[in-house]
Design an enzyme around this catalytic site. Structure first.
Site, PDB file in Angstrom:
ATOM      1  N   GLU A  56     -53.116 -25.938  23.982  1.00 54.36           N
ATOM      2  CA  GLU A  56     -52.681 -26.902  24.991  1.00 54.36           C
ATOM      3  C   GLU A  56     -53.378 -26.467  26.435  1.00 54.36           C
ATOM      4  OE1 GLU A  56     -48.911 -27.698  28.405  1.00 54.36           O
ATOM      5  OE2 GLU A  56     -48.917 -25.828  27.190  1.00 54.36           O
ATOM      6  N   ASP A  85     -48.837 -23.625  22.600  1.00 56.26           N
ATOM      7  CA  ASP A  85     -48.239 -23.765  24.087  1.00 56.26           C
ATOM      8  C   ASP A  85     -48.837 -22.770  25.201  1.00 56.26           C
ATOM      9  OD1 ASP A  85     -46.147 -25.103  25.623  1.00 56.26           O
ATOM     10  OD2 ASP A  85     -45.417 -22.939  26.005  1.00 56.26           O
ATOM     11  N   ASP A 121     -44.987 -33.415  28.861  1.00 52.37           N
ATOM     12  CA  ASP A 121     -45.140 -32.684  30.448  1.00 52.37           C
ATOM     13  C   ASP A 121     -45.443 -33.977  31.197  1.00 52.37           C
ATOM     14  OD1 ASP A 121     -44.251 -30.166  29.756  1.00 52.37           O
ATOM     15  OD2 ASP A 121     -46.133 -29.812  28.725  1.00 52.37           O
TER      16      ASP A 121
END
Lengths: 581, 581
Positions: free
Chosen positions: B352, B323, B418
């Site tokens: 990410e 992340d 997202d």
């Protein structure tokens, strides 16, 4: 009007994108020479979805025959960045983004620099900026104490071979500190001082013993103390690419082979290991007495990171010149620096690098590098192999490979223990001292190889390492060089100022050094005849010799002069010069 | 004939200079589109002062509207390199060196790569190359055991808010492994599984406890075992940019303030620390319940490097999706990887990253990144905001930011937790499934966000995280997508092959995938009418639907087809196609 799109370059990589403060990014963009008129950075916080972008104009900081490089620093207090470039050419405008050239920019087109972490800030030891370095081969400098000389020591007038000792020692350097001060030396760089079977000591036998023939560790500590008293710093030569085949770890390997705990400290091709067979990697692939260390091995890294810090603390030295720095792993340098900084926050790490230094000068690695490209280009200029315009272009393109912050940290040199003596490269005295003075006036840390200041001669290694001549009487050029060195010592602008070449006649090299409100112009005549340079500004001659003619100055062949400009009064004139440029 | 010198780019930096083996350097040079005819690398050992330079031809591997990129790999067994480039344009020849363009090259003009150290070799987990990833939000997937549901669990048909739980658990994923296998999934990527006060669990409260509401650590280990039995790998979501304000370290900080041992684990603006005031740095600067971790702090790095390895070993997982990877320090990633590889040599690290991934994909850091640029460009193509030629150019320029070795590791995606749901971004079914299939046929690791395969709808967060619909009946397009996914599963060439766009009519996207002796041609019709593509080679239709006409194939609107070419027989034809290209 069409922009040369294929010349535009921005990468999120040193030196095009550098973290220069806790919330500061310094960005560069490159364009074809004279192609764009203005460049701006538009930026804001990555997580800010409402404010307008801020906009800052970039400054043209470098310009070669092919390229202009623009730079600006942007700050976002919360450390998350998105940005793009606005490029102006004539009456047109274009945006450069992570999706290439666009006429309208959406947030996702921006370059993202998602966060600044503190480990990626470019930090430099401020004290070192622009200081003059003097390289001493300890054995060859001055013998203060014949009692510690090895038996095979020879008289100083002998031409050296690969086993010659002359008896130079730390006491000899202490005795000559005032001599070094008379050249404005800021940093004394000593050849290796650790126990070693050779006179040069680039093959270390024991990383925890200072050579007794130089006077041992207490004498070395005295040297750093005495240097510090005179405002000079001392750096040691850190040799971590290889050690001596006499080092106990390598001897253990030769004895126990596969079972040695040092098996992975070296790069063994096959067992049993043998110095005679040389069946392992070595310095330069061909020197079995110098087995190459595996500097990607974490045990090796931990051992030397600790060792480097140990001596920095014990001896109170100010940093290291790092041998074959460009062959040692990046992991090694990052750890070495962390360990060193824990005991000596401001220690200088100056790597021996022969080509483009970009890979090693990033945040967290080395601060500085030897600038052998300066030597290559300057010798070519001195020999008329290239002209002054080509020279300026090459210097600028080389500066494009490092950060602006580090420009005054690159160690400009014209000779070292690994090259022919400058007196042999450029026998003609006036030209030789012209480039010696040029080295002092250009950006960087000028590095004087002991004896070059007195025209010490010498061919290939080992002849380039003759004993220092303490009976030499200075010639006119040598005296002028010493004056120039002292002039530099006192000049903040030469130590810290920026560089700007001014286009000029072929044969004349003209550049400014600028710092805040101050400006110097340096003019050097590389031709064999006197040359005129047009100048209408008000100036004061601060170094060198010129003849003045209304609106001009005249330099004799191979002369170099420095003019101090009245910057406040000369703004218009300067703009005019720039436009010619 | 004049070369566009300002377009020529070679830097000694990823991805223009990469160590791809113990004695191998992979080098790139960029030139203006169609400007040079051939490029060669001339190279030899840096310490070899006698042999001739070896010479190897570079291959054009990428080509955008502006640039061609050439690449070749050179090997020097003793690992010290010097090299320069020979560029051929028409009947002329030019050398590109560390001193710019030259007509004669001396050794000092070469680029030096002085030594390869083993810590800088680009290494990738081979098993992951080109595998299909399926992203599961654990709470939203399937509830196998209502007994472990939190009290606030809602029925699956409710539209989610920010506190909705649906009861999904590890057992639910085990129950659906055969479903995942029916899409050829190679890697199951789970949303965060550590104890956390939220349903999404991106705010971790305890890095050493697996969520009991998901079934706890033993159930998760059962899931990895069951997945492995079916040949599927499992990666967890590693959340190291921030933690929950409920984490004991942050609670300690709030309690003890300056005296807390965790004082430097976070970025506190002033004391006393208060969640109400939010006087510390947080995720996205505005989420006080997620205090940002100081990932440049060595204690933080050591803690999480150990934690990452701990679970990898205990659970036998195969890697991590990381992340906000692009906000975490490079030092953190290097240490995290070393620690992880010590327990799981082949673990995958997929970051990410929303923009250019260059900075994070270097040797020793992450292997792979989410490819949100693929999404950006592909949505623009689907919406006719850009044409197929522009699309091809953007994809190629994006591939220029990473290494060739990593092209089939980039996680191509069209949606995630997202973004808006793909069904909302591209409501029109045929176009949506055209790009879904395109994602499967392009290089990379296609990443399917759970439910996109069945057109699950959803607007902005939290609506984009609805419960999976297990009663859905597949439409024609959805069935074709599943077939395409299984086709990919069996195709080494789609997983590992190179990409080559063929110039074509606007509206048609045509590219080859090539691996050794095999070649596929993919043809997609982005227009609203049927389109013809000229083809004289022998081929076999292996996916999709076409009409055949002598010398042509015809695709209906929004159709995509894959042809398997008889490469051995088509060499001449291929050369002809390239020339048109």
């Amino acid at each position: 009007m069409i922009m040369q799109k294929t010349a535009i370059l921005h990468i999120q990589e040193y030196p095009y994108c550098i973290v220069t403060g806790p919330d500061a990014l310094t960005l560069r963009i490159r364009a074809a020479k004279d192609d764009i008129d203005q460049a701006f950075i538009c930026f804001k916080n990555l997580y800010d979805h409402t404010s307008e972008f801020q906009k800052v104009e970039m400054k043209r900081i470098l310009a070669s025959a092919l390229f202009d490089v623009y730079e600006a620093t942007i700050k976002v207090p919360l450390k998350h960045f998105k940005y793009y470039f606005e490029l102006i050419f004539g009456s047109a405008k274009m945006y450069y983004t992570s999706d290439g050239f666009l006429e309208i920019v959406a947030p996702e087109n921006c370059f993202y620099y998602p966060n600044i972490n503190s480990d990626e800030i470019l930090a430099l030891p401020k004290w070192a900026e622009g200081e003059t370095i003097y390289q001493v081969l300890v054995d060859r400098f001055f013998d203060s104490d014949p009692s510690n000389n090895p038996p095979q020591t020879k008289p100083c007038k002998a031409i050296p071979d690969r086993n010659t000792y002359y008896g130079g020692d730390f006491g000899g350097i202490i005795a000559k500190l005032d001599y070094l001060a008379s050249y404005g030396v800021g940093i004394i760089y000593l050849s290796p001082v650790l126990k070693s079977p050779s006179y040069h000591k680039y093959d270390v036998e024991d990383y925890y013993t200072i050579e007794s023939i130089y006077g041992g560790k207490e004498k070395l500590r005295e040297l750093t103390e005495e240097a510090h008293k005179r405002g000079m710093k001392v750096i040691l030569d850190g040799v971590y690419g290889h050690c001596s085949c006499e080092h106990e770890f390598f001897r253990d390997l030769c004895e126990k082979n596969e079972k040695s705990p040092y098996r992975n400290w070296f790069e063994v091709y096959d067992f049993p290991v043998s110095v005679e067979k040389g069946n392992y990697n070595t310095f330069a692939n061909v020197v079995p007495i110098m087995p190459k260390l595996n500097t990607a091995n974490n045990e090796v890294i931990a051992y030397f990171a600790k060792q480097g810090a140990y001596w920095a603390k014990y001896l109170d030295i100010d940093g290291y010149r790092l041998d074959v720095a460009d062959e040692i792993s990046h992991t090694f340098w990052r750890q070495f620096r962390l360990s060193l900084e824990a005991v000596k926050k401001d220690a200088l790490l100056l790597g021996e690098i022969w080509n483009q230094p970009t890979q090693w000068l990033k945040p967290g690695e080395l601060h500085s590098a030897t600038n052998y490209k300066f030597r290559q280009y300057t010798l070519a200029l001195a020999r008329n192999e290239i002209g002054t315009k080509k020279y300026a272009s090459l210097i600028e393109e080389h500066l494009m490979t490092t950060s602006t912050m580090q420009q005054n940290y690159l160690a400009s040199l014209l000779g070292s223990h690994d090259t022919l003596r400058l007196a042999n490269e450029i026998p003609e005295r006036k030209t030789r001292f012209l480039i010696m003075k040029l080295m002092l006036l250009m950006p960087g840390m000028p590095l004087i190889y002991y004896g070059d200041e007195i025209s010490l001669a010498g061919g290939k290694d080992p002849d380039n390492r003759r004993a220092m001549d303490w009976n030499h009487m200075l010639t006119k050029e040598e005296t002028e060089f010493r004056e120039a060195a002292m002039f530099r010592k006192k000049s903040e602008i030469l130590k810290k100022g920026s560089l700007n070449f001014l286009t000029s006649e072929e044969g004349l090299l003209v550049f400014t050094r600028e710092l805040a409100a101050e400006e110097l112009i340096v003019i050097a005549n590389f031709t064999d005849v006197s040359m005129d340079y047009e100048i209408e500004d008000e100036y004061k001659l601060v170094l060198g010799k010129i003849a003045t003619i209304p609106g001009k100055i005249r330099l004799d062949a191979k002369e170099i002069a420095v003019l101090q400009m009245d910057k406040a009064n000369n703004t218009l004139e300067k703009i005019k010069r720039r436009e010619k440029g």
